[in-house]
Write a protein that holds these residues in place. Structure first.
Motif, PDB file in Angstrom:
ATOM      1  N   CYS A  47       0.853  -1.180   0.000  1.00 35.90           N
ATOM      2  CA  CYS A  47       0.000   0.000   0.000  1.00 35.90           C
ATOM      3  C   CYS A  47       0.892   1.234   0.000  1.00 35.90           C
ATOM      4  O   CYS A  47       1.832   1.329   0.783  1.00 35.90           O
ATOM      5  N   THR A  54     -11.605   0.873  -0.792  1.00 34.83           N
ATOM      6  CA  THR A  54     -11.483  -0.554  -0.515  1.00 34.83           C
ATOM      7  C   THR A  54     -12.870  -1.189  -0.394  1.00 34.83           C
ATOM      8  O   THR A  54     -13.770  -0.612   0.206  1.00 34.83           O
ATOM      9  N   ALA A  79      -8.824  -4.472  -2.589  1.00 35.06           N
ATOM     10  CA  ALA A  79      -9.234  -3.079  -2.703  1.00 35.06           C
ATOM     11  C   ALA A  79      -9.833  -2.840  -4.069  1.00 35.06           C
ATOM     12  O   ALA A  79      -9.521  -3.511  -5.042  1.00 35.06           O
TER      13      ALA A  79
END
Length: 244
Positions: free
Chosen positions: A22, A95, A172
């Motif tokens: 991420c 997400t 996500a």
């Protein structure tokens, strides 16, 4: 031993690259009136293995006003628009699980009244082994609305197009964006990531080649080294002179 350690380091780097990561990227801040706009909001967990559950709230403070208005709330799987000024104009683009790391929303048909400060609040509960921990992350986006975009991009993307995407280790949703600037930003980031991965793979191949050569050379020289050591430990006997 050195070769094994080097390979271990390289494979560790490769594993970290292959595992979805991420990345916190700031939102763009300039929208074009009459078009759509993606308000980005990313908050990455420091430890991916820890289970978490999050909710997301968006607030808006118009230009020239002092107070924030609560305009949007998301608690997986339901999204709720809370202010009439944004009725039917907000879509969830974050997400798609309860473990939210991307809290982006998409504004349809941007107007000049959308100029102002947007605040994204991610309220996260971490389920640690011994206890639960609540974390509140807030990010602000100061949006400016202009009549015409700065770049002349003839391609018009609708709300359903997928141009900009962030990949997290958690499941996500892809985030949609518009315009040449967002595509360029994504292409530059992907190019940098590809170059880094290629360099790591090249280093891994080099380590394998060097270690293979070292092993082959050691195996080839082993008999010679053993003979040399034996010669030094047990010197050859001198030949006795022949009897006269």
């Amino acid at each position: 031993m050195i070769c094994l350690f080097g390979l271990l380091v390289v494979f560790n780097l490769l594993a970290s690259r292959c595992h979805g990561a991420c990345a916190e990227v700031d939102s763009l801040t300039e929208a074009v009136a009459g078009e759509g706009f993606l308000l980005g909001c990313i908050s990455c967990k420091r430890r991916e293995e820890v289970l978490a559950q999050s909710t997301v709230d968006w607030h808006f403070k118009p230009l020239g006003e002092e107070g924030f208005r609560h305009i949007f709330h998301y608690n997986h799987p339901s999204a709720e628009i809370l202010h009439e000024d944004f009725s039917d104009r907000l879509q969830w683009r974050g997400t798609i699980t309860s473990d939210i790391q991307i809290g982006a929303i998409y504004i349809l048909n941007v107007t000049f009244n959308d100029t102002g400060m947007f605040r994204c609040s991610i309220n996260r509960t971490l389920f640690l082994p011994q206890y639960e921990e609540n974390v509140l992350v807030e990010k602000e986006v100061e949006l400016t609305v202009v009549a015409v975009g700065l770049d002349d991009d003839p391609v018009k993307e609708g709300p359903g197009s997928t141009v900009l995407s962030y990949h997290c280790s958690c499941p996500a949703a892809n985030l949609s964006g518009e315009g040449h600037r967002q595509r360029k930003h994504t292409e530059d980031r992907d190019l940098s990531r590809t170059s880094s991965e290629s360099l790591i793979r090249l280093c891994a191949l080099l380590f394998v080649w060097v270690c293979g050569s070292f092993t082959t050379t050691t195996t080839f020289l082993q008999p010679t080294l053993t003979f040399s050591l034996l010669s030094e430990t047990h010197p050859p006997l001198e030949q006795s002179s022949s009897l006269s």
